[in-house]
Design a protein around this motif. Structure first.
Motif, short mmCIF file in Angstrom:
data_model
loop_
_atom_site.label_atom_id
_atom_site.label_comp_id
_atom_site.label_asym_id
_atom_site.label_seq_id
_atom_site.Cartn_x
_atom_site.Cartn_y
_atom_site.Cartn_z
N GLY A 1 -50.57 -50.18 92.55
CA GLY A 1 -50.31 -51.19 91.52
C GLY A 1 -49.25 -52.19 91.94
O GLY A 1 -49.41 -53.41 91.75
N LEU A 2 -48.18 -51.71 92.52
CA LEU A 2 -47.09 -52.61 92.92
C LEU A 2 -47.51 -53.53 94.07
O LEU A 2 -47.23 -54.73 94.05
CB LEU A 2 -45.86 -51.80 93.32
N PHE A 3 -48.19 -52.98 95.06
CA PHE A 3 -48.49 -53.77 96.25
C PHE A 3 -49.60 -54.78 96.03
O PHE A 3 -49.63 -55.81 96.70
CB PHE A 3 -48.83 -52.85 97.42
N CYS A 4 -50.54 -54.50 95.13
CA CYS A 4 -51.57 -55.53 94.88
C CYS A 4 -50.93 -56.76 94.24
O CYS A 4 -51.42 -57.88 94.41
CB CYS A 4 -52.71 -54.97 94.04
N VAL A 5 -49.83 -56.57 93.52
CA VAL A 5 -49.10 -57.69 92.92
C VAL A 5 -48.27 -58.42 93.97
O VAL A 5 -48.39 -59.63 94.16
CB VAL A 5 -48.22 -57.20 91.77
N THR A 6 -47.41 -57.68 94.67
CA THR A 6 -46.51 -58.33 95.63
C THR A 6 -47.28 -58.97 96.78
O THR A 6 -46.90 -60.04 97.27
CB THR A 6 -45.49 -57.33 96.19
N GLY A 7 -48.36 -58.33 97.22
CA GLY A 7 -49.16 -58.90 98.30
C GLY A 7 -49.81 -60.21 97.91
O GLY A 7 -49.80 -61.18 98.67
N THR A 8 -50.35 -60.27 96.70
CA THR A 8 -50.99 -61.49 96.23
C THR A 8 -49.97 -62.62 96.06
O THR A 8 -50.21 -63.76 96.47
CB THR A 8 -51.71 -61.24 94.89
N VAL A 9 -48.83 -62.29 95.47
CA VAL A 9 -47.79 -63.30 95.24
C VAL A 9 -47.27 -63.87 96.55
O VAL A 9 -47.13 -65.09 96.72
CB VAL A 9 -46.64 -62.69 94.41
N LYS A 10 -46.99 -62.99 97.52
CA LYS A 10 -46.43 -63.47 98.79
C LYS A 10 -47.45 -64.30 99.55
O LYS A 10 -47.10 -65.33 100.16
CB LYS A 10 -45.94 -62.31 99.63
N ALA A 11 -48.71 -63.88 99.54
CA ALA A 11 -49.75 -64.65 100.24
C ALA A 11 -49.87 -66.04 99.63
O ALA A 11 -50.00 -67.04 100.36
CB ALA A 11 -51.08 -63.91 100.17
N TYR A 12 -49.83 -66.14 98.31
CA TYR A 12 -49.93 -67.45 97.66
C TYR A 12 -48.71 -68.30 97.98
O TYR A 12 -48.83 -69.51 98.20
CB TYR A 12 -50.06 -67.28 96.15
N THR B 1 -58.13 -67.10 95.85
CA THR B 1 -59.06 -66.05 96.25
C THR B 1 -58.56 -65.32 97.49
O THR B 1 -58.55 -64.08 97.53
CB THR B 1 -60.45 -66.65 96.53
N ALA B 2 -58.13 -66.07 98.50
CA ALA B 2 -57.62 -65.45 99.72
C ALA B 2 -56.36 -64.64 99.43
O ALA B 2 -56.15 -63.56 100.01
CB ALA B 2 -57.32 -66.52 100.76
N SER B 3 -55.53 -65.12 98.52
CA SER B 3 -54.32 -64.39 98.17
C SER B 3 -54.66 -63.06 97.51
O SER B 3 -54.04 -62.03 97.80
CB SER B 3 -53.46 -65.22 97.22
N ALA B 4 -55.66 -63.06 96.62
CA ALA B 4 -56.08 -61.82 95.97
C ALA B 4 -56.65 -60.83 96.98
O ALA B 4 -56.38 -59.63 96.91
CB ALA B 4 -57.10 -62.11 94.87
N ALA C 1 -55.66 -55.97 100.43
CA ALA C 1 -55.40 -55.38 101.75
C ALA C 1 -54.00 -54.79 101.83
O ALA C 1 -53.79 -53.73 102.43
CB ALA C 1 -55.60 -56.43 102.84
N THR C 2 -53.04 -55.47 101.21
CA THR C 2 -51.68 -54.95 101.19
C THR C 2 -51.62 -53.62 100.46
O THR C 2 -50.91 -52.69 100.87
CB THR C 2 -50.73 -55.95 100.50
N ALA C 3 -52.37 -53.51 99.37
CA ALA C 3 -52.33 -52.30 98.56
C ALA C 3 -53.01 -51.11 99.22
O ALA C 3 -52.53 -49.98 99.09
CB ALA C 3 -52.99 -52.58 97.19
N VAL C 4 -54.11 -51.34 99.93
CA VAL C 4 -54.88 -50.20 100.46
C VAL C 4 -54.61 -49.93 101.94
O VAL C 4 -54.94 -48.85 102.43
CB VAL C 4 -56.39 -50.42 100.25
N ALA D 1 -55.01 -57.46 91.66
CA ALA D 1 -54.83 -58.68 92.45
C ALA D 1 -55.51 -59.87 91.77
O ALA D 1 -54.96 -60.99 91.74
CB ALA D 1 -55.40 -58.49 93.85
N ALA D 2 -56.70 -59.64 91.20
CA ALA D 2 -57.40 -60.72 90.50
C ALA D 2 -56.62 -61.16 89.27
O ALA D 2 -56.55 -62.36 88.95
CB ALA D 2 -58.80 -60.27 90.10
N ALA D 3 -56.01 -60.20 88.57
CA ALA D 3 -55.21 -60.54 87.39
C ALA D 3 -54.02 -61.41 87.78
O ALA D 3 -53.70 -62.39 87.09
CB ALA D 3 -54.73 -59.26 86.70
N VAL D 4 -53.39 -61.10 88.91
CA VAL D 4 -52.26 -61.91 89.38
C VAL D 4 -52.74 -63.32 89.73
O VAL D 4 -52.08 -64.32 89.38
CB VAL D 4 -51.59 -61.26 90.61
N ALA D 5 -53.87 -63.42 90.41
CA ALA D 5 -54.40 -64.74 90.77
C ALA D 5 -54.70 -65.57 89.52
O ALA D 5 -54.39 -66.78 89.48
CB ALA D 5 -55.67 -64.58 91.61
#
Length: 219
Positions: free
Chosen positions: A102-113, A120-123, A128-131, A163-167
């Motif tokens: 849960g934490l990494f799907c958020v932080t990974g998406t935010v940092k990529a953006y 889409t690429a950020s999500a 990938a960051t999460a898994v 990740a989609a929710a963050v996007a």
């Protein structure tokens, strides 16, 4: 979207809870303290290393910030002395793994953006960051990664949703500490519900095999 201190804190929290899951798996596998530390480090840092290399954040944060290394080592020490009874370890692994997911799907998406990727690429990179760390952990522990097993509860889907929710929140201009926490909690809750109710992703349509493990022809 996040101040550097908030982003840093979220990263460390994700690393720590993922590292606990890695160290607990090492205990279940009867690894020594070196094996515990190794699984803790690759679980906590693997997904973030991949993310940073893809977005060009080099050298990766894991090699420039001592806290990123100390977090999995602290998790190793904690598990070494205070791990649950053996029969409870497997459940603890899955709970902490879900929290890290849960934490990494958020932080990974935010940092990529933040580094210029599209939504889409950020999500995708958030997923990938999460898994990523969990996949490396399972491979080193000589287990088929949960991500690839049809007979295990859904693993990537909760991270995809988070990740989609963050996007979507970024697109709507609504991402803040509270909403990002809600997105992480959503992914965490979905993973726990999948574990509780045995939710699984469908396999190929009209697949005829009755084998419990795929290793050969069809029955």
């Amino acid at each position: 979207m996040f101040t550097p201190s908030v982003q840093h804190g979220l990263d460390l929290a994700g690393i720590f809870v993922f590292a606990i899951s890695g160290a607990l798996l090492a205990v279940r596998k009867n690894f020594d303290v070196v094996g515990m530390a190794l699984l803790a480090c690759v679980t906590g840092l693997g997904g973030g290393l991949f993310r940073d290399l893809v977005i060009g954040a080099v050298p990766p944060a894991a090699f420039t910030d001592l806290g990123y290394l100390l977090a999995p080592l602290a998790a190793t020490v904690l598990v070494f002395f205070l791990h649950p009874q053996v029969e409870r370890i497997n459940r603890a692994v899955m709970v902490f793994d879900a929290a890290g997911l849960g934490l990494f799907c958020v932080t990974g998406t935010v940092k990529a953006y933040a580094y210029g990727l599209g939504l889409t690429a950020s999500a995708v990179l958030g997923l990938a960051t999460a898994v990523g760390g969990g996949v490396v952990r399972d491979v080193l522990a000589n287990e088929v990664p949960s991500l690839l097993r049809w007979d295990r509860e859904v693993y990537a889907v909760p991270a995809m949703v988070g990740a989609a929710a963050v996007a979507l929140l970024i697109h709507a201009g609504r991402l803040n500490g509270a909403t990002s926490g809600a997105a992480a909690a959503l992914a965490f809750a979905l993973r726990l519900l999948a574990l509780r109710y045995n939710w699984r992703a469908p396999r190929a349509w009209h697949r005829r095999s009755r084998r419990r493990e795929d290793g050969g022809g069809e029955a």
